[in-house]
Design a protein around this motif. Sequence first.
Motif, PDB file in Angstrom:
ATOM      1  N   PRO A 178       0.824  -1.210   0.000  1.00 33.07           N
ATOM      2  CA  PRO A 178       0.000   0.000   0.000  1.00 33.07           C
ATOM      3  C   PRO A 178       0.861   1.264   0.000  1.00 33.07           C
ATOM      4  O   PRO A 178       1.913   1.319   0.624  1.00 33.07           O
ATOM      5  CB  PRO A 178      -0.808  -0.102   1.292  1.00 33.07           C
ATOM      6  N   SER A 179       0.399   2.268  -0.689  1.00 32.80           N
ATOM      7  CA  SER A 179       1.100   3.543  -0.771  1.00 32.80           C
ATOM      8  C   SER A 179       0.778   4.411   0.443  1.00 32.80           C
ATOM      9  O   SER A 179      -0.153   4.117   1.212  1.00 32.80           O
ATOM     10  CB  SER A 179       0.674   4.276  -2.039  1.00 32.80           C
ATOM     11  N   ALA A 194      -0.589   7.284   0.298  1.00 31.07           N
ATOM     12  CA  ALA A 194      -1.944   7.801   0.085  1.00 31.07           C
ATOM     13  C   ALA A 194      -2.986   6.812   0.610  1.00 31.07           C
ATOM     14  O   ALA A 194      -3.954   7.206   1.268  1.00 31.07           O
ATOM     15  CB  ALA A 194      -2.183   8.097  -1.395  1.00 31.07           C
ATOM     16  N   HIS A 195      -2.789   5.531   0.339  1.00 30.40           N
ATOM     17  CA  HIS A 195      -3.731   4.513   0.812  1.00 30.40           C
ATOM     18  C   HIS A 195      -3.723   4.460   2.340  1.00 30.40           C
ATOM     19  O   HIS A 195      -4.783   4.404   2.970  1.00 30.40           O
ATOM     20  CB  HIS A 195      -3.367   3.140   0.232  1.00 30.40           C
ATOM     21  N   GLU A 196      -2.545   4.469   2.931  1.00 32.56           N
ATOM     22  CA  GLU A 196      -2.441   4.414   4.398  1.00 32.56           C
ATOM     23  C   GLU A 196      -3.110   5.620   5.045  1.00 32.56           C
ATOM     24  O   GLU A 196      -3.788   5.492   6.069  1.00 32.56           O
ATOM     25  CB  GLU A 196      -0.968   4.314   4.828  1.00 32.56           C
ATOM     26  N   LEU A 197      -2.939   6.795   4.445  1.00 23.51           N
ATOM     27  CA  LEU A 197      -3.599   7.986   4.983  1.00 23.51           C
ATOM     28  C   LEU A 197      -5.114   7.882   4.853  1.00 23.51           C
ATOM     29  O   LEU A 197      -5.849   8.271   5.771  1.00 23.51           O
ATOM     30  CB  LEU A 197      -3.086   9.248   4.282  1.00 23.51           C
ATOM     31  N   HIS A 198      -5.578   7.351   3.733  1.00 21.66           N
ATOM     32  CA  HIS A 198      -7.016   7.149   3.539  1.00 21.66           C
ATOM     33  C   HIS A 198      -7.578   6.224   4.616  1.00 21.66           C
ATOM     34  O   HIS A 198      -8.617   6.514   5.219  1.00 21.66           O
ATOM     35  CB  HIS A 198      -7.272   6.575   2.142  1.00 21.66           C
ATOM     36  N   VAL A 199      -6.895   5.121   4.881  1.00 25.15           N
ATOM     37  CA  VAL A 199      -7.337   4.180   5.914  1.00 25.15           C
ATOM     38  C   VAL A 199      -7.320   4.854   7.281  1.00 25.15           C
ATOM     39  O   VAL A 199      -8.260   4.708   8.068  1.00 25.15           O
ATOM     40  CB  VAL A 199      -6.464   2.903   5.902  1.00 25.15           C
TER      41      VAL A 199
END
Length: 137
Positions: free
Chosen positions: A2-3, A5-10
């Motif tokens: 995961p990028s 951006a994905h980690e921040l979204h989660v």
Amino acid sequence: MPSLAHELHVLVALMDRAADGLLARHDVGLTYRRFVVLLHVSEADGPTQRDLAERLGASEGATSRMVAGLVRDGLVDAGRARGNRRELRLTDLGAERLAAAGAVLGDRFDVLVRDHGVDPADLTTTVRRLAAALREG
């Protein structure tokens, strides 16, 4: 893998869910999303729906629907401003609910961040810089 951006979204989704749970358990009469909208209305000086949409990073349509619900529930007053724009202000009930929700939420996330070795002020500065860069395109 995961990028970022994905980690921040989660992370944001988990924060929103945790905040919704706290607000529901304390029966303050607001969801976290409504709390955030009321917070932005209270911090700006009579924002229009367009101003609010920009502050929230949301579409004008979604913001219009949220504002309509807040007006219907007596939490926000939408009076006429420039042209056909509506100037938004908290009602007394909106201010009471915002204060109650703020008391429940407090600085829990700041404490969590600090407990994990990160300075909340530094993280806030970084997040604001990144958001500004995204807004600028």
